[in-house]
Design an enzyme around this catalytic site. Structure first.
Site, PDB file in Angstrom:
ATOM      1  N   GLN A 100       0.845  -1.203   0.000  1.00 25.90           N
ATOM      2  CA  GLN A 100       0.000   0.000   0.000  1.00 25.90           C
ATOM      3  C   GLN A 100       0.878   1.250   0.000  1.00 25.90           C
ATOM      4  O   GLN A 100       0.381   2.359  -0.069  1.00 25.90           O
ATOM      5  CB  GLN A 100      -0.868   0.030   1.262  1.00 25.90           C
ATOM      6  CG  GLN A 100      -1.845  -1.113   1.357  1.00 25.90           C
ATOM      7  CD  GLN A 100      -2.571  -1.085   2.693  1.00 25.90           C
ATOM      8  OE1 GLN A 100      -3.329  -0.167   2.976  1.00 25.90           O
ATOM      9  NE2 GLN A 100      -2.329  -2.067   3.524  1.00 25.90           N
ATOM     10  N   HIS A 120      -1.395   1.726  -4.210  1.00 23.48           N
ATOM     11  CA  HIS A 120      -1.729   3.149  -4.086  1.00 23.48           C
ATOM     12  C   HIS A 120      -0.762   4.051  -4.846  1.00 23.48           C
ATOM     13  O   HIS A 120      -0.738   5.259  -4.635  1.00 23.48           O
ATOM     14  CB  HIS A 120      -1.799   3.542  -2.600  1.00 23.48           C
ATOM     15  CG  HIS A 120      -2.835   2.757  -1.844  1.00 23.48           C
ATOM     16  ND1 HIS A 120      -2.819   2.572  -0.487  1.00 23.48           N
ATOM     17  CD2 HIS A 120      -3.933   2.079  -2.288  1.00 23.48           C
ATOM     18  CE1 HIS A 120      -3.854   1.829  -0.119  1.00 23.48           C
ATOM     19  NE2 HIS A 120      -4.532   1.503  -1.197  1.00 23.48           N
ATOM     20  N   GLY A 196       3.489  -4.511   8.816  1.00 23.77           N
ATOM     21  CA  GLY A 196       3.372  -3.070   9.049  1.00 23.77           C
ATOM     22  C   GLY A 196       2.204  -2.373   8.394  1.00 23.77           C
ATOM     23  O   GLY A 196       2.399  -1.327   7.798  1.00 23.77           O
ATOM     24  N   SER A 198      -2.091  -1.368   9.253  1.00 25.72           N
ATOM     25  CA  SER A 198      -3.224  -1.443  10.183  1.00 25.72           C
ATOM     26  C   SER A 198      -4.398  -2.174   9.535  1.00 25.72           C
ATOM     27  O   SER A 198      -5.405  -2.400  10.192  1.00 25.72           O
ATOM     28  CB  SER A 198      -3.631  -0.033  10.616  1.00 25.72           C
ATOM     29  OG  SER A 198      -4.090   0.683   9.488  1.00 25.72           O
ATOM     30  N   ASN A 223       2.631  -6.842  12.985  1.00 27.02           N
ATOM     31  CA  ASN A 223       2.283  -5.433  13.103  1.00 27.02           C
ATOM     32  C   ASN A 223       2.265  -5.026  14.564  1.00 27.02           C
ATOM     33  O   ASN A 223       1.964  -5.847  15.431  1.00 27.02           O
ATOM     34  CB  ASN A 223       0.900  -5.181  12.478  1.00 27.02           C
ATOM     35  CG  ASN A 223       0.653  -3.709  12.221  1.00 27.02           C
ATOM     36  OD1 ASN A 223       1.470  -3.048  11.573  1.00 27.02           O
ATOM     37  ND2 ASN A 223      -0.445  -3.173  12.735  1.00 27.02           N
TER      38      ASN A 223
HETATM   39  P1  CNA Z   1      -1.243   2.924   8.802  1.00 23.97           P
HETATM   40  O1  CNA Z   1      -2.722   2.852   8.888  1.00 23.97           O
HETATM   41  O2  CNA Z   1      -0.602   4.179   9.238  1.00 23.97           O
HETATM   42  O3  CNA Z   1      -0.688   1.696   9.646  1.00 23.97           O
HETATM   43  C1  CNA Z   1       0.663   1.477   9.873  1.00 23.97           C
HETATM   44  C2  CNA Z   1       0.755   0.342  10.883  1.00 23.97           C
HETATM   45  O4  CNA Z   1       2.110  -0.030  11.001  1.00 23.97           O
HETATM   46  C3  CNA Z   1       0.261   0.694  12.254  1.00 23.97           C
HETATM   47  O5  CNA Z   1      -0.644  -0.281  12.678  1.00 23.97           O
HETATM   48  C4  CNA Z   1       1.512   0.714  13.133  1.00 23.97           C
HETATM   49  O6  CNA Z   1       1.271   0.249  14.440  1.00 23.97           O
HETATM   50  C5  CNA Z   1       2.396  -0.234  12.380  1.00 23.97           C
HETATM   51  N1  CNA Z   1       3.832   0.028  12.519  1.00 23.97           N
HETATM   52  C6  CNA Z   1       4.498   1.192  12.536  1.00 23.97           C
HETATM   53  N2  CNA Z   1       5.821   0.998  12.578  1.00 23.97           N
HETATM   54  C7  CNA Z   1       5.998  -0.347  12.611  1.00 23.97           C
HETATM   55  C8  CNA Z   1       7.141  -1.175  12.643  1.00 23.97           C
HETATM   56  N3  CNA Z   1       8.388  -0.691  12.652  1.00 23.97           N
HETATM   57  N4  CNA Z   1       6.948  -2.512  12.655  1.00 23.97           N
HETATM   58  C9  CNA Z   1       5.718  -3.057  12.649  1.00 23.97           C
HETATM   59  N5  CNA Z   1       4.603  -2.311  12.601  1.00 23.97           N
HETATM   60  C10 CNA Z   1       4.740  -0.973  12.572  1.00 23.97           C
HETATM   61  O7  CNA Z   1      -0.726   2.628   7.309  1.00 23.97           O
HETATM   62  P2  CNA Z   1      -1.282   1.556   6.278  1.00 23.97           P
HETATM   63  O8  CNA Z   1      -0.188   1.258   5.350  1.00 23.97           O
HETATM   64  O9  CNA Z   1      -1.947   0.455   6.951  1.00 23.97           O
HETATM   65  O10 CNA Z   1      -2.392   2.393   5.547  1.00 23.97           O
HETATM   66  C11 CNA Z   1      -2.445   2.533   4.188  1.00 23.97           C
HETATM   67  C12 CNA Z   1      -2.285   3.964   3.725  1.00 23.97           C
HETATM   68  C13 CNA Z   1      -1.153   4.652   4.395  1.00 23.97           C
HETATM   69  C14 CNA Z   1      -1.940   3.957   2.292  1.00 23.97           C
HETATM   70  O11 CNA Z   1      -2.859   4.643   1.556  1.00 23.97           O
HETATM   71  C15 CNA Z   1      -0.571   4.616   2.162  1.00 23.97           C
HETATM   72  O12 CNA Z   1      -0.455   5.371   1.013  1.00 23.97           O
HETATM   73  C16 CNA Z   1      -0.452   5.481   3.354  1.00 23.97           C
HETATM   74  N6  CNA Z   1       0.898   5.798   3.807  1.00 23.97           N
HETATM   75  C17 CNA Z   1       2.003   5.353   3.127  1.00 23.97           C
HETATM   76  C18 CNA Z   1       3.251   5.675   3.575  1.00 23.97           C
HETATM   77  C19 CNA Z   1       4.478   5.192   2.813  1.00 23.97           C
HETATM   78  O13 CNA Z   1       4.405   4.997   1.603  1.00 23.97           O
HETATM   79  N7  CNA Z   1       5.609   4.979   3.477  1.00 23.97           N
HETATM   80  C20 CNA Z   1       3.413   6.435   4.735  1.00 23.97           C
HETATM   81  C21 CNA Z   1       2.256   6.872   5.388  1.00 23.97           C
HETATM   82  C22 CNA Z   1       1.013   6.533   4.929  1.00 23.97           C
END
Ligand code: CNA
Length: 320
Positions: A100, A120, A196, A198, A223
């Site tokens: 994602q 995405h 990683g 949600s 996660n």
């Molecule tokens: P989210 O909903 O922010 O979930 C992230 C999850 O990862 C959370 O449950 C955290 O507890 C968990 N987490 C954080 N750090 C760690 C770690 N080191 N080890 C294990 N677990 C960890 O983000 P999702 O990806 O679930 O949601 C999808 C969205 C977020 C998409 O549309 C993305 O485009 C969007 N997004 C992407 C990025 C990126 O490309 N790096 C950054 C921020 C948001």
């Protein structure tokens, strides 16, 4: 999300190790491993997630200042977990990756484009809206200010069409090809490993559950937060993705090089090839010179009149 949903959990090292040993065993036994990743695997690269306790949306909802990336996006590097996934795909241990994330770090880590669905979009990718040609750039392509405006201001080199960034915002349709491939591999998958995320955004969140619903495979979730799909999982690991992957690769006895090491190796390979080319060219030149000399020598030899057998047998006139 309420307080309980925002909370992150960290298992003790021993417990995590036990689970990783089991996960390694599951991987060895599986035929079709697919990884499903989200923002959590990139937090250690310096990119904040959305829904973690210090995520962009959590902070905003709590009236706190939203965090920003630790470095400009073009300087971000794939993490150990990214490199580990790339290695497992290279070795054929894992068959596919569904992400994602939009940060482009999976592509940077070396995962081939036909082995990944970036549901995405990818910040480095723009495409022509007419001929669909894709362009990967060493910078963030998105420049538009309005949510549903995707024009980047650049034009297609092939057909002159408008280029658009590939980012999918909420309420926008996903790229059909990326999504179809994700479904195709999820249907074949017999071990879905989530890292990683949600698991709250659809349709991405429904994909790793497919093998369980089909009764053709298992789901493992790694996660820090609990997720709405936990009830489908055979095993849940509450640990950081880099830590889990370090333990996992040790169990599988697979060496993972860091992004910097891989880049340096590639640079060395290019340098070696250049040197090899130069030496080969030098060798060719010397060989040419030698052949030329040999030819010249042969020509001279040829030109020298040979003593004919007749003349040899000619009897010297006798003195009379
Ligand atoms: P989210 O909903 O922010 O979930 C992230 C999850 O990862 C959370 O449950 C955290 O507890 C968990 N987490 C954080 N750090 C760690 C770690 N080191 N080890 C294990 N677990 C960890 O983000 P999702 O990806 O679930 O949601 C999808 C969205 C977020 C998409 O549309 C993305 O485009 C969007 N997004 C992407 C990025 C990126 O490309 N790096 C950054 C921020 C948001």
């Amino acid at each position: 999300m309420d307080k309980e949903e925002i909370k992150e959990y960290f298992e003790e090292n021993e417990e995590l190790q036990e689970k990783v040993t089991e996960l390694a065993d599951m991987i060895r036994k599986a035929n079709y491993v697919v990884f499903y990743t989200g923002a959590g695997i990139s937090t250690s690269a310096g990119i904040p997630d959305f829904r973690g306790p210090n995520g962009v949306w959590t902070c905003r909802d709590q009236g706190r200042k939203a965090p920003r990336s630790k470095k400009p996006w073009n300087l971000l590097e794939p993490t150990y977990c990214h490199m580990g996934i790339a290695k497992l795909i290279e070795l054929g241990v894992a068959k596919y990756l569904v992400s994602q994330n939009v940060d482009g770090l999976h592509v940077h880590s070396g995962v081939p484009l036909d082995k990944v669905s970036e549901l995405h979009g990818n910040t480095n990718k723009e495409f022509c809206i007419d001929c669909k040609k894709e362009y990967f750039r060493p910078f963030r392509c998105r420049t538009a200010r309005h949510v549903h405006d995707h024009r980047t201001g650049r034009m297609c080199e092939e057909c002159g069409g408008e280029l658009h960034d590939s980012i999918i915002n909420f309420n926008e349709s996903l790229n059909e090809d990326q999504l179809n491939r994700a479904y195709e591999h999820s249907e074949k998958c017999d071990l879905a490993i989530v890292l990683g995320t949600s698991l709250r955004v659809t349709p991405a969140a429904s994909l790793p559950v497919i093998p369980v619903k089909q009764k053709t495979g298992k789901l493992v979730i790694c996660n820090l937060q609990k997720t709405p799909k936990d009830k489908y999982a055979s095993m849940i690991l509450h640990g950081k993705t880099d830590q889990i992957f370090k333990l996992l690769m040790k169990e599988l006895e697979i060496e993972v090089k860091s992004f910097k090491e891989v880049i340096m190796e590639k640079a060395q390979q290019i340098e070696n090839k250049k040197k090899e080319k130069k030496t080969n060219q030098k060798k060719k030149v010397t060989k040419k010179k030698v052949t030329k000399k040999v030819n010249e020598k042969e020509n001279i030899e040829k030109k020298k009149p040979k003593k004919s057998s007749k003349s040899k047998s000619k009897k010297k006139p006798k003195k009379k």
